[in-house]
Design a protein around this motif. Structure first.
Motif, PDB file in Angstrom:
ATOM      1  N   ILE A 194       5.094   3.699   3.518  1.00 23.23           N
ATOM      2  CA  ILE A 194       3.746   4.246   3.374  1.00 23.23           C
ATOM      3  C   ILE A 194       2.932   3.337   2.454  1.00 23.23           C
ATOM      4  CG2 ILE A 194       2.400   6.169   2.413  1.00 23.23           C
ATOM      5  CD1 ILE A 194       4.552   8.052   3.351  1.00 23.23           C
ATOM      6  N   LEU A 195       3.539   2.938   1.340  1.00 19.14           N
ATOM      7  CA  LEU A 195       2.836   2.074   0.387  1.00 19.14           C
ATOM      8  C   LEU A 195       2.456   0.739   1.017  1.00 19.14           C
ATOM      9  CD1 LEU A 195       4.852   2.615  -2.900  1.00 19.14           C
ATOM     10  CD2 LEU A 195       2.549   3.397  -2.374  1.00 19.14           C
ATOM     11  N   THR A 196       3.350   0.196   1.868  1.00 18.07           N
ATOM     12  CA  THR A 196       3.074  -1.098   2.486  1.00 18.07           C
ATOM     13  C   THR A 196       1.773  -1.062   3.259  1.00 18.07           C
ATOM     14  OG1 THR A 196       5.426  -1.467   2.710  1.00 18.07           O
ATOM     15  CG2 THR A 196       4.010  -2.873   4.017  1.00 18.07           C
ATOM     16  N   VAL A 197       1.595  -0.023   4.051  1.00 18.38           N
ATOM     17  CA  VAL A 197       0.390   0.059   4.863  1.00 18.38           C
ATOM     18  C   VAL A 197      -0.811   0.455   3.996  1.00 18.38           C
ATOM     19  CG1 VAL A 197      -0.707   1.263   6.768  1.00 18.38           C
ATOM     20  CG2 VAL A 197       1.646   0.531   6.966  1.00 18.38           C
ATOM     21  N   LEU A 198      -0.589   1.387   3.090  1.00 13.95           N
ATOM     22  CA  LEU A 198      -1.687   1.913   2.290  1.00 13.95           C
ATOM     23  C   LEU A 198      -2.228   0.868   1.316  1.00 13.95           C
ATOM     24  CD1 LEU A 198      -2.816   4.753   2.480  1.00 13.95           C
ATOM     25  CD2 LEU A 198      -1.555   5.330   0.422  1.00 13.95           C
ATOM     26  N   LEU A 199      -1.329   0.208   0.592  1.00 15.95           N
ATOM     27  CA  LEU A 199      -1.761  -0.730  -0.442  1.00 15.95           C
ATOM     28  C   LEU A 199      -1.750  -2.170   0.029  1.00 15.95           C
ATOM     29  CD1 LEU A 199       0.058   0.642  -3.612  1.00 15.95           C
ATOM     30  CD2 LEU A 199      -2.042   1.423  -2.573  1.00 15.95           C
ATOM     31  N   GLY A 200      -1.216  -2.433   1.219  1.00 11.01           N
ATOM     32  CA  GLY A 200      -1.130  -3.806   1.684  1.00 11.01           C
ATOM     33  C   GLY A 200      -0.149  -4.628   0.880  1.00 11.01           C
ATOM     34  N   VAL A 201       0.903  -3.969   0.362  1.00  6.33           N
ATOM     35  CA  VAL A 201       1.893  -4.677  -0.445  1.00  6.33           C
ATOM     36  C   VAL A 201       3.274  -4.473   0.167  1.00  6.33           C
ATOM     37  CG1 VAL A 201       0.554  -4.371  -2.531  1.00  6.33           C
ATOM     38  CG2 VAL A 201       2.284  -2.696  -1.930  1.00  6.33           C
ATOM     39  N   GLY A 202       4.241  -5.260  -0.265  1.00  5.00           N
ATOM     40  CA  GLY A 202       5.597  -5.138   0.258  1.00  5.00           C
ATOM     41  C   GLY A 202       6.312  -3.916  -0.282  1.00  5.00           C
ATOM     42  N   GLY A 203       5.941  -3.505  -1.468  1.00  6.80           N
ATOM     43  CA  GLY A 203       6.583  -2.340  -2.069  1.00  6.80           C
ATOM     44  C   GLY A 203       7.775  -2.685  -2.929  1.00  6.80           C
ATOM     45  N   GLY A 204       7.988  -3.982  -3.154  1.00  7.12           N
ATOM     46  CA  GLY A 204       9.137  -4.411  -3.947  1.00  7.12           C
ATOM     47  C   GLY A 204       9.093  -3.904  -5.377  1.00  7.12           C
ATOM     48  N   ILE A 244      -6.040   4.490  -7.707  1.00 12.33           N
ATOM     49  CA  ILE A 244      -5.327   5.538  -8.446  1.00 12.33           C
ATOM     50  C   ILE A 244      -3.822   5.432  -8.212  1.00 12.33           C
ATOM     51  CG2 ILE A 244      -4.993   8.035  -8.633  1.00 12.33           C
ATOM     52  CD1 ILE A 244      -7.988   8.347  -8.028  1.00 12.33           C
ATOM     53  N   VAL A 245      -3.433   5.224  -6.951  1.00  8.36           N
ATOM     54  CA  VAL A 245      -2.003   5.117  -6.643  1.00  8.36           C
ATOM     55  C   VAL A 245      -1.392   3.917  -7.375  1.00  8.36           C
ATOM     56  CG1 VAL A 245      -0.294   4.744  -4.821  1.00  8.36           C
ATOM     57  CG2 VAL A 245      -2.220   6.262  -4.411  1.00  8.36           C
ATOM     58  N   TYR A 246      -2.114   2.798  -7.367  1.00  8.71           N
ATOM     59  CA  TYR A 246      -1.662   1.610  -8.091  1.00  8.71           C
ATOM     60  C   TYR A 246      -1.424   1.934  -9.566  1.00  8.71           C
ATOM     61  CZ  TYR A 246      -1.870  -2.773  -5.394  1.00  8.71           C
ATOM     62  OH  TYR A 246      -1.612  -3.810  -4.556  1.00  8.71           O
TER      63      TYR A 246
END
Lengths: 247, 303
Positions: free
Chosen positions: B186-196, B116-118
């Motif tokens: 928060i997104l980095t840990v939650l989604l496993g992404v860099g957040g760029g 959902i966040v994605y």
């Protein structure tokens, strides 16, 4: 020792099983292993069932270490698929293969299959939560189906060859994505729908060399391992930047 | 060429993983996104356990960012001061994210929340970028000089305490990038992404940073925050597969260099249009994943 089979009862045959590898080492090129399970059937007084008598059949079960798992089931809630229901199991084999000389369902009845866990639908998974029988069947099927499609559970009817009624051999393939640990290869002699004899051999699957070193470092020296991983990524990136920068 | 991954406990085709890294690295160098939003789903699709995928992708993003940061440093495209503020926010955010992650994992809804966040994040950002870049391209075609009025959001202007960020051409409160960094942490840990993919548009449209330093500065922040995330994973989930990471790195560091060169030769409007389309495509795929009947109704979690 030679007299043992004779003392145990003149009626029953005895199994002498062996396995091609007692230890399977996982190295960098590991893509799975093929075990050769073979052995002999010793009949009392060397009397092999002749023509007209029903021949004995062999089933071989290879099982991986038991796991404690949580199975989740998705359902559609308000238009999206979410994990709705769950069930906990206490003894789920990480790997299960049954090879037999004839389809196992034609050798024994369902009750015997349930007792000896013959077949992927007869595994005793020990569900931990108190669920209705319907729910339990549904989850059991989901779990077994998932593992079957991953190649972790399978049945290989006809994979056991018996030559001259006394020597048997079976090939069982273990895929690459199995956990390490103690596996067992159990051989059963079946005649007239009854299990006459059984024998068990352990097989140890473990990582070795570099793979073992990495796995143990990640477990026991987590911070150092993490720092090495970060250093590795920065090193790679820096090297590429420096190399391309010169051109 | 098959290679056994000691932490993921399975063997993979090494060439496929290197090529995957190369493709993601290319995007990373071009757009300044870490590429984790592509690596993690692709690895899971390939059959790697989700935790291992997320943990190892984080270290791959670190490597891709280093070479990207180097490339952008040479072109003077990094605002270090802005970057440091973002990093501090990012590390605080990743600590907060770790708690949230554990909470959601225990309830079994982590996958749905991630989905959902994605969808929300990528959908809104992609849409925003798409309309903006199309407008920019249209203005160009009509030979009208594009009105170059970079302005930060009124909310940003309302924050107290102002610092000068010379490279970015800004005089704003450091609290704005700090909060932005926190959110991406928060997104980095939650989604496993860099957040760029969140950071770049936010820097452009919320902070109003100059386009020339946006990509380099976001890579700078991603570098530090993903390194922190790799350490967090190594010590808590113990799911960082160093062999998998090395394979991904091999491809992605080369891809990042090529990407950075391509980016300097391409018009920023075209770059943004391309990134908008990729972001929207991933969002659409995620939405399908949520609404369509999934391939697997059941999932197994080892206890």
């Amino acid at each position: 020792m030679l007299a043992m089979p004779l003392l145990l009862g003149a009626e029953k045959p005895v199994l002498v099983p062996d396995v091609s590898q007692r230890e399977v080492e996982i190295v960098y090129s590991f893509t799975g292993a093929e075990l050769l399970l073979f052995g002999a059937i010793l009949y009392p007084e060397g009397r092999v069932p002749g023509r007209g008598e029903k021949p004995a059949e062999i089933a071989v079960v290879v099982e991986g270490p038991l796991q404690l798992v949580l199975v989740r089931e998705k359902a559609k809630v308000a238009g999206i698929w979410v994990n709705a229901d769950r069930m906990r199991y206490r003894s789920v084999p990480s790997f299960y293969a049954i090879a037999s000389s004839k389809p196992i369902r034609s050798l024994v009845d369902d009750r015997t299959r349930a007792i000896y866990e013959f077949g992927t639908d007869s595994l005793q998974l020990s569900p931990a939560s108190g669920a209705t029988p319907d729910e339990q069947v549904r989850f059991d099927r989901g779990l077994v189906d998932l593992r079957r499609r991953a190649g972790l559970y399978y049945e290989a009817p006809g994979a056991v060859e018996i030559s001259q009624g006394v020597l048997y051999r079976a090939r069982v393939r273990i895929p690459a994505r199995v956990p390490v640990g103690r596996y067992t290869a159990e051989t059963f002699l079946i005649r007239d729908g009854r299990v006459l004899a059984a024998a068990i051999r352990p097989i140890e699957i473990r990582k070795s060399g570099f793979e073992r070193f990495v796995a143990s470092a990640a477990q026991h020296h987590a911070l150092l391992y993490g720092l090495v991983a970060v250093a590795l990524s920065i090193g790679f990136g820096w090297a590429a930047g420096a190399w391309w920068g010169r051109r | 060429m098959d290679l056994y991954l000691p932490i993921a406990n399975l063997s993979v085709n090494a060439v496929v993983i290197v090529l995957l890294g190369l493709g993601v690295g290319l995007l990373s160098g071009m757009f300044g996104v870490g590429g984790g939003f592509l690596t993690t789903p692709l690895l899971i699709f390939y059959g790697i356990p989700p935790t291992v995928a997320a943990a190892s992708a984080a270290s791959q993003v670190t490597g891709a960012s280093v070479s990207g940061v180097f490339a952008h440093f040479r072109r003077g495209g990094v605002d270090v001061r802005m970057g440091m503020v973002l990093v501090v926010g990012g590390i605080l955010g990743s600590l907060a994210g770790a708690g949230l992650f554990a909470l959601l994992q225990a309830s079994g809804q982590i996958d749905t929340v991630i989905g959902i966040v994605y969808v929300l994040m990528l959908g809104s950002i992609g849409g925003l970028m798409l309309t903006e870049s199309i407008q920019a391209l249209r203005a160009e075609k009509g030979y009208r000089p594009k009105p170059r009025r970079r302005r930060h959001h009124p909310l940003v202007a309302a924050l107290p305490l102002r610092w000068r960020f010379y490279r970015s051409g800004l005089y704003i409160s450091p609290l704005a990038p700090l909060l932005l960094g926190f959110a991406t942490g928060i997104l980095t840990v939650l989604l496993g992404v860099g957040g760029g993919f969140v950071l770049v548009p936010a820097m452009l449209y919320l902070l109003g940073m100059s386009v020339q330093v946006v990509v380099g500065t976001s890579l700078f922040q991603i570098l530090f925050v993903t390194a922190a995330a790799t350490l967090v994973h190594a010590t808590t989930t113990k799911a960082v597969d160093i062999v998998l990471a090395a394979l991904l790195l091999l491809g992605s560091v080369m891809g990042a260099q090529i990407g950075a060169r391509l980016a300097s030769k391409t018009k920023p409007e075209h770059l943004r249009l391309a990134l908008a389309l990729i972001v929207l495509a991933v969002a659409a795929r995620m939405l399908l994943g949520l609404a369509w009947r999934p391939d697997e109704i059941y999932s197994v979690e080892l206890q």
